[in-house]
Design a protein around this motif. Structure first.
Motif, mmCIF file in Angstrom:
data_model
loop_
_atom_site.group_PDB
_atom_site.id
_atom_site.type_symbol
_atom_site.label_atom_id
_atom_site.label_comp_id
_atom_site.label_asym_id
_atom_site.label_seq_id
_atom_site.Cartn_x
_atom_site.Cartn_y
_atom_site.Cartn_z
ATOM 1 N N TRP A 132 57.307 32.541 -3.654
ATOM 2 C CA TRP A 132 56.224 32.603 -2.664
ATOM 3 C C TRP A 132 56.811 32.716 -1.244
ATOM 4 O O TRP A 132 57.854 32.173 -0.924
ATOM 5 N N LEU A 133 56.038 33.400 -0.397
ATOM 6 C CA LEU A 133 56.421 33.530 1.017
ATOM 7 C C LEU A 133 55.156 33.418 1.843
ATOM 8 O O LEU A 133 54.253 34.253 1.723
ATOM 9 N N ASP A 134 55.079 32.306 2.600
ATOM 10 C CA ASP A 134 53.901 32.053 3.443
ATOM 11 C C ASP A 134 52.624 32.016 2.618
ATOM 12 O O ASP A 134 51.583 32.592 2.983
ATOM 13 N N GLY A 135 52.714 31.315 1.438
ATOM 14 C CA GLY A 135 51.529 31.133 0.609
ATOM 15 C C GLY A 135 51.150 32.330 -0.237
ATOM 16 O O GLY A 135 50.110 32.320 -0.890
ATOM 17 N N VAL A 136 51.968 33.330 -0.296
ATOM 18 C CA VAL A 136 51.678 34.549 -1.065
ATOM 19 C C VAL A 136 52.878 34.841 -1.952
ATOM 20 O O VAL A 136 54.022 34.675 -1.547
ATOM 21 N N ILE A 137 52.560 35.271 -3.205
ATOM 22 C CA ILE A 137 53.650 35.640 -4.120
ATOM 23 C C ILE A 137 54.263 36.926 -3.603
ATOM 24 O O ILE A 137 53.650 37.997 -3.625
ATOM 25 N N ALA A 138 55.467 36.827 -3.085
ATOM 26 C CA ALA A 138 56.143 38.008 -2.557
ATOM 27 C C ALA A 138 56.995 38.676 -3.617
ATOM 28 O O ALA A 138 57.118 39.903 -3.656
ATOM 29 N N TRP A 139 57.597 37.866 -4.512
ATOM 30 C CA TRP A 139 58.425 38.431 -5.575
ATOM 31 C C TRP A 139 58.041 37.741 -6.881
ATOM 32 O O TRP A 139 58.318 36.546 -7.067
ATOM 33 N N LEU A 145 66.720 39.515 -7.546
ATOM 34 C CA LEU A 145 67.157 39.036 -6.232
ATOM 35 C C LEU A 145 68.614 38.572 -6.316
ATOM 36 O O LEU A 145 69.129 38.256 -7.399
ATOM 37 N N TYR A 146 69.226 38.508 -5.196
ATOM 38 C CA TYR A 146 70.591 37.991 -5.121
ATOM 39 C C TYR A 146 70.477 36.528 -4.757
ATOM 40 O O TYR A 146 69.873 36.172 -3.753
ATOM 41 N N GLN A 147 71.056 35.638 -5.627
ATOM 42 C CA GLN A 147 70.900 34.208 -5.460
ATOM 43 C C GLN A 147 72.272 33.569 -5.222
ATOM 44 O O GLN A 147 73.242 33.927 -5.875
ATOM 45 N N VAL A 148 72.289 32.622 -4.272
ATOM 46 C CA VAL A 148 73.549 31.976 -3.869
ATOM 47 C C VAL A 148 73.346 30.476 -3.889
ATOM 48 O O VAL A 148 72.361 29.973 -3.347
ATOM 49 N N HIS A 162 67.951 32.888 -1.518
ATOM 50 C CA HIS A 162 67.499 34.085 -2.220
ATOM 51 C C HIS A 162 67.537 35.282 -1.272
ATOM 52 O O HIS A 162 67.043 35.197 -0.150
ATOM 53 N N TYR A 163 68.116 36.382 -1.728
ATOM 54 C CA TYR A 163 68.195 37.617 -0.954
ATOM 55 C C TYR A 163 67.540 38.744 -1.736
ATOM 56 O O TYR A 163 67.794 38.907 -2.936
ATOM 57 N N ASP A 164 66.712 39.531 -1.063
ATOM 58 C CA ASP A 164 66.218 40.765 -1.660
ATOM 59 C C ASP A 164 67.356 41.775 -1.612
ATOM 60 O O ASP A 164 67.942 42.028 -0.557
ATOM 61 N N VAL A 165 67.685 42.331 -2.773
ATOM 62 C CA VAL A 165 68.861 43.207 -2.862
ATOM 63 C C VAL A 165 68.715 44.416 -1.948
ATOM 64 O O VAL A 165 69.652 44.812 -1.237
ATOM 65 N N ALA A 166 67.525 45.012 -1.925
ATOM 66 C CA ALA A 166 67.337 46.192 -1.076
ATOM 67 C C ALA A 166 67.493 45.844 0.406
ATOM 68 O O ALA A 166 68.157 46.558 1.171
#
Length: 484
Positions: A132-139, A145-148, A162-166
């Motif tokens: 979620w991002l700001d109350g909305v499912i973004a992914w 995603l790239y996770q660290v 979490h990083y969006d690969v694009a």
């Protein structure tokens, strides 16, 4: 700065070299930073140092914020990533920018293990839960995603990023492409290199100009010295020319006066002789008158002969000089010989112990000439005084007075000599006013006295004149007669 003395142009300062070196160093630093940034910008995504650096930044933000929820939100906004979560040592997410993840375990087994073991790990793959991002499912779940997972300094907790690969790939600079910051730094480095080169070129030109000015100044100095030398030579030549002109004018004046003197002194007695001869030949006269006329002719003839002899003597002395055989004469003998026939008698004729180194005949001729000169110019009383001390005070003197001397003074009661004429009294052909004579008597007296290594002085007033001759004393004998 060192100033050149003659031109005021300054020697190029060594500060120029320092500034050029500083600009070069700054250019090297800018180029190094540009290359470093470019290398970091083009580093492949899988290189962990990029994620380690961003995780460390996020960890610092979270640790500085007392509220974990506020800390993870600030970290996500600062890094611009998709999500930031705080994981406890058991692998449970306790705070996250994606609220549904709070309370869940880290979904990926490798990442979960890394969180529990408190070590770094990263991978790109599908996510098990919606993000979620700001109350909305973004992914949604399954999005790649790239996770660290990175250890945190907060009580063995870990951070999950979490990083969006694009988006992540878009943040990287493609190979072969320069970043704007790299270009800017390279431009700065190039500008600094240009500045350094400009400083060096300017200093080289200034140094060359300074050397040229120094050379020109040295040439000007040499030319100035040559000009001063030429001016000095010109001044010397001018002074010599003026001296020669003055000498020539003096010779012309003397020659003119000599012609006038000859015209007057020779013509008068010669006219008398010729007239007397004519009278003897044409006129009848008594024996007494004839005898008187013959005596007058003889006197004028002798006067002519005296003038001619005097002129010839001066010419002979000037051409060949004067030399005398000097001998030691007792003062008593000298004074007795000179004072005879001239009253009053000398006051120091008794000093037989004083020896005078001179020529008696030469001294007698000078004294006789001075006595005759006094009578010729109107004196009725003339005396010769001999002494061992000067008899006059302030006077005009020629020659070198001996340190020990005997003094012969010719004193008269004549009309005196004009004070303006005194400095010329002993010069050739000089006469006071329209007085008779050749103007050679005192000149010859001066030459004789100077040849005897003595001096002659004159003091005059309307009451009369005194000529004083100083002759050198060679020795003073004891009264027993032995020299001392």
């Amino acid at each position: 700065m060192v100033s050149h003395e003659s031109t005021g142009i300054r020697r190029p300062s060594s500060w120029w070299l320092f500034l050029a070196a500083l600009a070069t160093v700054l250019a090297a630093v800018a180029a190094f930073v540009a290359l470093h940034l470019q290398r970091e910008a083009t580093r492949p995504i899988g290189e962990g140092i990029f994620f380690v650096a961003e995780a460390a930044t996020a960890d610092g933000i979270v640790n500085d914020t007392q509220d974990p929820d506020s800390g993870v939100r600030m970290a996500r906004n600062t890094l611009g990533v998709e999500a930031v979560s705080l994981v406890d040592p058991a692998g449970v997410i306790i705070s996250s920018t994606s609220t549904p993840l709070v309370g869940q375990l880290v979904g990926n087994e490798m990442l979960h293990t890394a969180a529990v073991e408190h070590r770094f790990s990263a991978l790109a793959g599908p996510i098990p839960e919606d993000l979620w991002l700001d109350g909305v499912i973004a992914w949604p779940a399954g999005s790649v995603l790239y996770q660290v997972v990175s250890p945190s300094e907060l009580e063995a907790h870990s951070l999950l990023l979490h990083y969006d690969v694009a988006s992540l790939l878009g943040r990287r600079t493609p190979p072969g492409t320069l970043r704007p910051a790299t270009v800017e730094l390279l431009v700065v480095a190039a500008a600094l290199v240009v500045v350094a080169a400009g400083i060096l070129v300017a200093r080289a030109r200034a140094a060359r100009r300074y050397r040229e000015v120094v050379v020109e100044s040295e040439l000007l100095r040499k030319h100035s010295q040559e000009l001063e030398l030429a001016n000095a030579e010109l001044q010397a030549a001018r002074a010599a020319a003026e001296e020669a002109l003055a000498l020539a004018e003096e010779k012309i004046r003397i020659r003119s006066e000599f012609v006038l003197m000859i015209n007057h002194e020779l013509r008068t007695p010669l006219t008398s002789v010729v007239t007397g001869a004519d009278l003897l030949r044409t006129t009848e006269m008594t024996d007494s008158e004839r005898g008187s006329l013959i005596d007058s002719i003889a006197h004028d003839g002798n006067r002519l002969l005296e003038i001619v002899d005097q002129i010839l003597a001066v010419a002979r002395i000037e051409n060949r000089g004067i030399s005398y055989e000097l001998s030691e004469i007792p003062m008593e003998e000298l004074c007795s010989a000179l004072c005879t026939g001239h009253a009053p008698p000398p006051g120091d004729c008794g000093r037989d112990d004083v020896l005078v180194n001179t020529d008696l005949k030469a001294v007698e001729s000078v004294v006789a000439a001075l006595v005759d000169n006094a009578r010729t110019h109107g004196a009725t009383e003339v005396s010769v005084v001999c002494s061992s001390a000067p008899t006059v005070g302030t006077f005009f003197e020629v020659g070198d007075r001996p340190s020990e001397a005997v003094y012969l003074s010719v004193i008269d009661n004549g009309p005196g000599i004009d004070s303006e004429f005194l400095p010329r009294a002993f010069e050739k052909f000089e006469k006071s006013g329209f007085s008779s004579g050749t103007g050679l008597g005192l000149y010859m007296a001066r030459m004789v006295v100077e040849s005897l290594t003595g001096s002659i002085a004159v003091e005059s007033s309307p009451a009369g004149s005194t000529f004083q001759i100083a002759l050198p004393v060679s020795a003073v004998r004891a009264r027993t007669g032995s020299p001392t």
